[in-house]
Scaffold this motif. Sequence first.
Motif, PDB file in Angstrom:
ATOM      1  N   LEU A 194       0.804  -1.209   0.000  1.00 28.50           N
ATOM      2  CA  LEU A 194       0.000   0.000   0.000  1.00 28.50           C
ATOM      3  C   LEU A 194       0.841   1.266   0.000  1.00 28.50           C
ATOM      4  O   LEU A 194       0.334   2.343  -0.343  1.00 28.50           O
ATOM      5  N   GLU A 195       2.111   1.163   0.386  1.00 32.76           N
ATOM      6  CA  GLU A 195       2.939   2.353   0.397  1.00 32.76           C
ATOM      7  C   GLU A 195       3.417   2.748  -0.995  1.00 32.76           C
ATOM      8  O   GLU A 195       3.983   3.830  -1.176  1.00 32.76           O
ATOM      9  N   GLU A 196       3.170   1.879  -1.974  1.00 31.06           N
ATOM     10  CA  GLU A 196       3.628   2.157  -3.334  1.00 31.06           C
ATOM     11  C   GLU A 196       2.447   2.537  -4.227  1.00 31.06           C
ATOM     12  O   GLU A 196       1.392   1.927  -4.165  1.00 31.06           O
ATOM     13  N   LEU A 197       2.610   3.524  -5.082  1.00 30.36           N
ATOM     14  CA  LEU A 197       1.611   3.962  -6.055  1.00 30.36           C
ATOM     15  C   LEU A 197       2.321   4.222  -7.379  1.00 30.36           C
ATOM     16  O   LEU A 197       3.197   5.091  -7.472  1.00 30.36           O
ATOM     17  N   ARG A 198       1.970   3.481  -8.383  1.00 25.48           N
ATOM     18  CA  ARG A 198       2.645   3.603  -9.683  1.00 25.48           C
ATOM     19  C   ARG A 198       1.926   4.624 -10.553  1.00 25.48           C
ATOM     20  O   ARG A 198       0.695   4.667 -10.618  1.00 25.48           O
ATOM     21  N   HIS A 199       2.721   5.432 -11.263  1.00 25.00           N
ATOM     22  CA  HIS A 199       2.213   6.393 -12.236  1.00 25.00           C
ATOM     23  C   HIS A 199       2.869   6.085 -13.574  1.00 25.00           C
ATOM     24  O   HIS A 199       4.101   6.068 -13.669  1.00 25.00           O
ATOM     25  N   VAL A 200       2.051   5.861 -14.610  1.00 23.96           N
ATOM     26  CA  VAL A 200       2.569   5.590 -15.953  1.00 23.96           C
ATOM     27  C   VAL A 200       1.856   6.504 -16.930  1.00 23.96           C
ATOM     28  O   VAL A 200       0.620   6.472 -17.033  1.00 23.96           O
ATOM     29  N   SER A 201       2.619   7.354 -17.619  1.00 25.66           N
ATOM     30  CA  SER A 201       2.029   8.223 -18.637  1.00 25.66           C
ATOM     31  C   SER A 201       2.102   7.548 -19.995  1.00 25.66           C
ATOM     32  O   SER A 201       3.008   6.742 -20.268  1.00 25.66           O
ATOM     33  N   PHE A 202       1.132   7.867 -20.856  1.00 26.33           N
ATOM     34  CA  PHE A 202       1.121   7.266 -22.187  1.00 26.33           C
ATOM     35  C   PHE A 202       0.584   8.276 -23.194  1.00 26.33           C
ATOM     36  O   PHE A 202      -0.166   9.215 -22.826  1.00 26.33           O
ATOM     37  N   THR A 203       1.008   8.085 -24.421  1.00 33.36           N
ATOM     38  CA  THR A 203       0.433   8.868 -25.512  1.00 33.36           C
ATOM     39  C   THR A 203      -0.699   8.106 -26.194  1.00 33.36           C
ATOM     40  O   THR A 203      -1.604   8.723 -26.757  1.00 33.36           O
ATOM     41  N   LYS A 204      -0.611   6.775 -26.131  1.00 36.19           N
ATOM     42  CA  LYS A 204      -1.698   5.936 -26.683  1.00 36.19           C
ATOM     43  C   LYS A 204      -1.761   4.649 -25.881  1.00 36.19           C
ATOM     44  O   LYS A 204      -0.741   4.013 -25.618  1.00 36.19           O
ATOM     45  N   HIS A 205      -2.960   4.283 -25.506  1.00 35.93           N
ATOM     46  CA  HIS A 205      -3.171   3.061 -24.726  1.00 35.93           C
ATOM     47  C   HIS A 205      -4.485   2.428 -25.163  1.00 35.93           C
ATOM     48  O   HIS A 205      -5.515   3.107 -25.259  1.00 35.93           O
ATOM     49  N   VAL A 206      -4.445   1.135 -25.443  1.00 36.40           N
ATOM     50  CA  VAL A 206      -5.636   0.401 -25.885  1.00 36.40           C
ATOM     51  C   VAL A 206      -6.064  -0.533 -24.765  1.00 36.40           C
ATOM     52  O   VAL A 206      -5.292  -1.365 -24.298  1.00 36.40           O
TER      53      VAL A 206
END
Length: 505
Positions: A268-280
């Motif tokens: 729970l102490e971890e939170l992932r952030h992933v940015s994308f230009t295109k995602h299906v």
Amino acid sequence: MRDTWPYAPPGFEVPPISQKKVAEKPEVGYISTMTRFILPRYILREHVGPFFFGFAVITLIFLLNLLFRELSRMLSKGLPWNVVVEFFALNLAWIVALAVPMAVLMAALMAFGRLAADNEITAMKASGVSIYRIVTPILFAASLIAVGMIWFNNAVLPDFNHRARILAGDIARKKPGVSIEPGVWYKSIPEYGLLVQELADSVQANGKSAHPNGITIARNLLIDDHSDPDHSRTISARRGYIELNPALGALVLTLFDGEVQELDFTKLEELRHVSFTKHVLSIVVDDMFLRRSESEYRGDREKSAPQMRQEVQANQQLIGESLKVLNEHVARDLHRALGTTFGAAGAAPTNYKPSARADSLTAVERQQRLSALLLSVRQTLYNIENQLTIVRSYERTNKSLLVEIHKKYSIPVACLVFVIIGAPLGFMARRGGLAAGGGLSLGFFLLYWASLIGGEDLADRQFISPFIAMWAANFIVGALGLYLLRRAAKENVTMDLTKLLWWRK
């Protein structure tokens, strides 16, 4: 030489009589042959129009009832128009099976009522034409219709009912299509939530699709993904395409310019952030697509009369086998407990040894022997009840099948019965016209159909036989029709049908 009048003045001469030959009269047999078919053809023509009119009206009434009951449900599920048309076309079979006899009744009432109102029936009777001769061509036509309906009920109706049931099941399993409203969370997809701020169909101003598949354009999307029990995923995007892909059986979201936030419940102490230009993102939604299925199983209304007769014979054989097993169980248990079968059929065991006399046994041995006997009796009663339950199940199935077999013949034969009852009522009708004739035919048919439904229910409960259940209405209505027909043939009885049109007063 000239002829003269006997009392003509002297010198008065009469023109000579023409010597031209008078045209020979045709043979009497030829005239009788021609006139013999004039009246039947005329009576038949009088029935054609009312028959097709009544058939069209009755079919339309049934279709409208089905339409109001089913159309909204189909449209809410986003079915294509060809599936909707197929559903109603398949249901036309049972509508035709009911509409034809009712149309025959309406035609007889309207046609004979019109002939009686114009005194044509009176003119025919004055010319020596009996009532029975007037009705004969219509009875012959009704017989042909009945034969055709018997073929229809055994060759066409079962297959249409079978296909209609399968299609109705496929439609019932299909969930409504995706209906997303801007600014409202869409939670109809299990384990997913979808929020869209702006929606626009991908159609340009010229009416052409901006995307080859007509995909919906969305802006400012937010998606909650709970498909993984160990992770919680939230996806946001500035814009995207929403498409239902039948080939994949999925809702395909093509997202642009966004990010994915993922939380691992084990960390729970971890939170992932992933940015994308295109995602299906593909979400499986099989139940939102109409999946056509096949089934070999057929209910009793999806079988022809020969198929049901074969099933009845097979069930009778199974009943005989169950009774044989029952007799064997009873004979074996009786012989084991008492040393005799009391005449029960079945092979008794050959290794039976007589038990010791009761007076030579101790109290404990007598108690044990009594307990064993009671246990044997309970087991025998259980076997009897089990086999009787199986027998009763087969008998109920046979009753239902016999009801459907007789129904496939009794309803077509109703065409003849309705002519027999409709003709004298038409003869007696002087006024009333279309409305009264149609109302009277509807009333008779409702009474007839209520008798069939009540008889079917009584037959299924094994109160009366299937034959009586399905044919009693024909016998009762037919007997009443024969009485009225005989009375109309002997007397000049009339009936004012305008009394039925009370709402016009």
